[in-house]
Design an enzyme around this catalytic site. Structure first.
Site, mmCIF file in Angstrom:
data_model
loop_
_atom_site.group_PDB
_atom_site.id
_atom_site.type_symbol
_atom_site.label_atom_id
_atom_site.label_comp_id
_atom_site.label_asym_id
_atom_site.label_seq_id
_atom_site.Cartn_x
_atom_site.Cartn_y
_atom_site.Cartn_z
ATOM 1 N N ARG A 131 0.818 -1.217 0.000
ATOM 2 C CA ARG A 131 0.000 0.000 0.000
ATOM 3 C C ARG A 131 0.848 1.261 0.000
ATOM 4 O O ARG A 131 0.456 2.282 -0.555
ATOM 5 C CB ARG A 131 -0.954 -0.024 1.191
ATOM 6 C CG ARG A 131 -1.980 -1.157 1.033
ATOM 7 C CD ARG A 131 -3.161 -0.981 1.903
ATOM 8 N NE ARG A 131 -3.822 0.291 1.734
ATOM 9 C CZ ARG A 131 -4.625 0.828 2.651
ATOM 10 N NH1 ARG A 131 -4.864 0.178 3.760
ATOM 11 N NH2 ARG A 131 -5.192 1.995 2.439
ATOM 12 N N TYR A 145 -9.153 14.252 -6.414
ATOM 13 C CA TYR A 145 -9.519 15.524 -5.775
ATOM 14 C C TYR A 145 -8.780 15.680 -4.452
ATOM 15 O O TYR A 145 -8.519 14.697 -3.763
ATOM 16 C CB TYR A 145 -11.030 15.649 -5.546
ATOM 17 C CG TYR A 145 -11.686 14.512 -4.783
ATOM 18 C CD1 TYR A 145 -12.028 13.327 -5.427
ATOM 19 C CD2 TYR A 145 -12.006 14.642 -3.437
ATOM 20 C CE1 TYR A 145 -12.661 12.293 -4.749
ATOM 21 C CE2 TYR A 145 -12.647 13.613 -2.745
ATOM 22 C CZ TYR A 145 -12.958 12.439 -3.416
ATOM 23 O OH TYR A 145 -13.576 11.416 -2.751
ATOM 24 N N ASP A 148 -9.776 18.479 2.716
ATOM 25 C CA ASP A 148 -9.380 18.824 4.090
ATOM 26 C C ASP A 148 -10.327 18.168 5.068
ATOM 27 O O ASP A 148 -11.468 17.832 4.719
ATOM 28 C CB ASP A 148 -9.531 20.344 4.317
ATOM 29 C CG ASP A 148 -8.434 21.150 3.658
ATOM 30 O OD1 ASP A 148 -7.319 20.638 3.518
ATOM 31 O OD2 ASP A 148 -8.714 22.313 3.285
ATOM 32 N N LYS A 149 -9.887 18.052 6.306
ATOM 33 C CA LYS A 149 -10.803 17.734 7.395
ATOM 34 C C LYS A 149 -11.124 19.072 8.070
ATOM 35 O O LYS A 149 -10.201 19.851 8.377
ATOM 36 C CB LYS A 149 -10.151 16.763 8.387
ATOM 37 C CG LYS A 149 -9.963 15.343 7.833
ATOM 38 C CD LYS A 149 -11.227 14.510 7.986
ATOM 39 C CE LYS A 149 -11.101 13.133 7.355
ATOM 40 N NZ LYS A 149 -10.319 12.196 8.134
HETATM 41 C C1 VOV Z 1 -12.386 2.064 -1.844
HETATM 42 C C2 VOV Z 1 -12.712 2.944 -0.959
HETATM 43 C C3 VOV Z 1 -12.072 3.336 0.337
HETATM 44 C C4 VOV Z 1 -11.642 2.548 1.387
HETATM 45 C C5 VOV Z 1 -11.634 1.035 1.477
HETATM 46 C C6 VOV Z 1 -11.116 3.426 2.408
HETATM 47 C C7 VOV Z 1 -10.608 2.996 3.639
HETATM 48 C C8 VOV Z 1 -9.911 3.868 4.467
HETATM 49 C C9 VOV Z 1 -9.299 3.461 5.709
HETATM 50 C C10 VOV Z 1 -9.353 2.062 6.293
HETATM 51 C C11 VOV Z 1 -8.648 4.563 6.218
HETATM 52 C C12 VOV Z 1 -7.880 4.643 7.552
HETATM 53 C C13 VOV Z 1 -6.571 3.956 7.524
HETATM 54 C C14 VOV Z 1 -5.692 4.444 6.421
HETATM 55 O O1 VOV Z 1 -5.620 3.705 5.421
HETATM 56 O O2 VOV Z 1 -5.147 5.528 6.507
HETATM 57 C C15 VOV Z 1 -8.850 5.634 5.295
HETATM 58 C C16 VOV Z 1 -8.282 6.901 5.441
HETATM 59 C C17 VOV Z 1 -8.681 7.976 4.661
HETATM 60 N N1 VOV Z 1 -9.626 7.974 3.652
HETATM 61 FE FE1 VOV Z 1 -10.549 6.374 2.897
HETATM 62 N N2 VOV Z 1 -11.250 4.732 1.959
HETATM 63 C C18 VOV Z 1 -11.849 4.700 0.715
HETATM 64 C C19 VOV Z 1 -12.214 5.789 -0.082
HETATM 65 C C20 VOV Z 1 -12.044 7.088 0.344
HETATM 66 C C21 VOV Z 1 -12.629 8.237 -0.291
HETATM 67 C C22 VOV Z 1 -13.555 8.210 -1.486
HETATM 68 C C23 VOV Z 1 -12.237 9.344 0.394
HETATM 69 C C24 VOV Z 1 -12.675 10.772 0.141
HETATM 70 C C25 VOV Z 1 -13.781 11.146 1.136
HETATM 71 C C26 VOV Z 1 -15.047 11.567 0.485
HETATM 72 O O3 VOV Z 1 -16.052 11.660 1.206
HETATM 73 O O4 VOV Z 1 -15.077 11.843 -0.722
HETATM 74 C C27 VOV Z 1 -11.349 8.908 1.424
HETATM 75 C C28 VOV Z 1 -10.679 9.753 2.281
HETATM 76 C C29 VOV Z 1 -9.778 9.271 3.219
HETATM 77 C C30 VOV Z 1 -8.885 10.116 3.959
HETATM 78 C C31 VOV Z 1 -8.735 11.613 3.769
HETATM 79 C C32 VOV Z 1 -8.199 9.320 4.849
HETATM 80 C C33 VOV Z 1 -7.137 9.786 5.855
HETATM 81 C C34 VOV Z 1 -7.891 10.360 7.034
HETATM 82 C C35 VOV Z 1 -7.088 10.669 8.246
HETATM 83 O O5 VOV Z 1 -7.606 11.476 9.055
HETATM 84 O O6 VOV Z 1 -5.976 10.159 8.415
HETATM 85 N N3 VOV Z 1 -11.285 7.542 1.398
HETATM 86 N N4 VOV Z 1 -9.645 5.209 4.256
#
Ligand code: VOV
Length: 248
Positions: A131, A145, A148-149
């Site tokens: 990863r 895209y 932010d949080k």
């Molecule tokens: C296929 C889709 C998918 C999957 C399985 C997934 C899973 C996960 C996991 C398990 C984790 C936490 C552990 C890590 O891996 O960091 C994350 C982390 C994160 N994600 Fe996510 N996310 C997805 C998809 C996914 C999308 C579409 C978005 C955009 C949000 C949206 O509304 O448009 C997103 C955002 C994020 C972000 C910004 C972070 C970091 C946040 C932080 O504060 O650190 N993400 N995400």
């Protein structure tokens, strides 16, 4: 002080987006166009070789809509390599016909929100390595895209305690898991590196899956309450061997 999440950091990431100066490009003679395309194809071939050796990765897509025409996404172990690659790209003939529309500097990131307790060095774990140093797929479609949080009044992600953020991220992860095999996601962190905090780069063979995933996530608290989003870019894979007909 509130507890910060720990991050595992992988390859450095550079998203470059360009619009094509079509009127100027149209003025090129056929042989000039062929030389320009061959040079760009050689550049992409070098990217492919690095990808094959697992020393980096890349993606090259044709953006749909007027925000840009091309996105070049490159991953490398150091920012110095990306810096040099950008310079190399700028010196290609095609760059005379490209107008920069957006760029984004970040690093492939994994957080410890959902990590299991272990004495093992995570950087030696095969799943984690895949990863952090990923092979970017050549899916038909890309969606990119920055986001932010939120830090606004009561809705401040950074003031939530670790346990609460963990709980919220669990729910986020569960939604994402529903898209396994349909959408591949790459999260790159950019706090201190670029204007936004994360880049979201998604790949799928079905454009509709981006909409379904992102829409579903909007109802989840992490996105509904704490997500702020930049511009969205979607596009179609642009194979190197189609470039002559693409530009002509
Ligand atoms: C296929 C889709 C998918 C999957 C399985 C997934 C899973 C996960 C996991 C398990 C984790 C936490 C552990 C890590 O891996 O960091 C994350 C982390 C994160 N994600 Fe996510 N996310 C997805 C998809 C996914 C999308 C579409 C978005 C955009 C949000 C949206 O509304 O448009 C997103 C955002 C994020 C972000 C910004 C972070 C970091 C946040 C932080 O504060 O650190 N993400 N995400």
């Amino acid at each position: 002080m509130n507890e910060a999440a720990q991050t595992l950091d992988g390859w450095y990431s550079l998203h470059l987006l360009y619009s094509v100066d079509w009127p100027s490009l149209r003025l090129l003679e056929n042989d000039e166009m062929e030389t320009l395309v061959t040079e760009l194809q050689d550049f992409l071939k070098r990217q492919e070789e690095v990808h094959d050796k697992k020393e980096g990765s890349y993606a090259f897509y044709n953006i749909t809509g007027q925000k840009a025409d091309l996105i070049l996404w490159m991953l490398r172990p150091t920012i110095d390599e990306l810096n040099a690659l950008e310079l190399e790209f700028n010196k290609l003939q095609i760059s005379d016909f490209l107008i920069p529309s957006y760029s984004y500097v970040s690093i492939i990131e994994l957080s410890n929100y959902l990590a299991k307790e272990s004495d093992e060095d995570p950087y030696q774990n095969e799943y984690v390595k895949k990863r952090l140093y990923p092979e970017v797929p050549k899916s038909r479609y890309i969606c990119f895209y920055p986001m932010d949080k939120r830090r606004q009044g009561e809705d401040n992600w950074y003031m939530l305690d670790m346990e609460k953020r963990r709980e919220l991220m669990r729910s986020h992860g569960m939604i994402g898991r529903g898209y396994a095999g349909k959408v591949k996601q790459f999260i790159t962190g950019s706090v201190g590196l670029d204007e936004y905090e994360w880049g979201v780069t998604l790949f799928s063979d079905e454009m509709l899956q981006f909409k379904k995933l992102i829409y579903e996530m909007r109802f989840d608290e992490v996105s509904a309450r704490y997500g702020d989003f930049g511009d969205f870019y979607v596009g179609v894979h642009l194979p190197a061997d189609s470039l002559l007909s693409f530009f002509r």
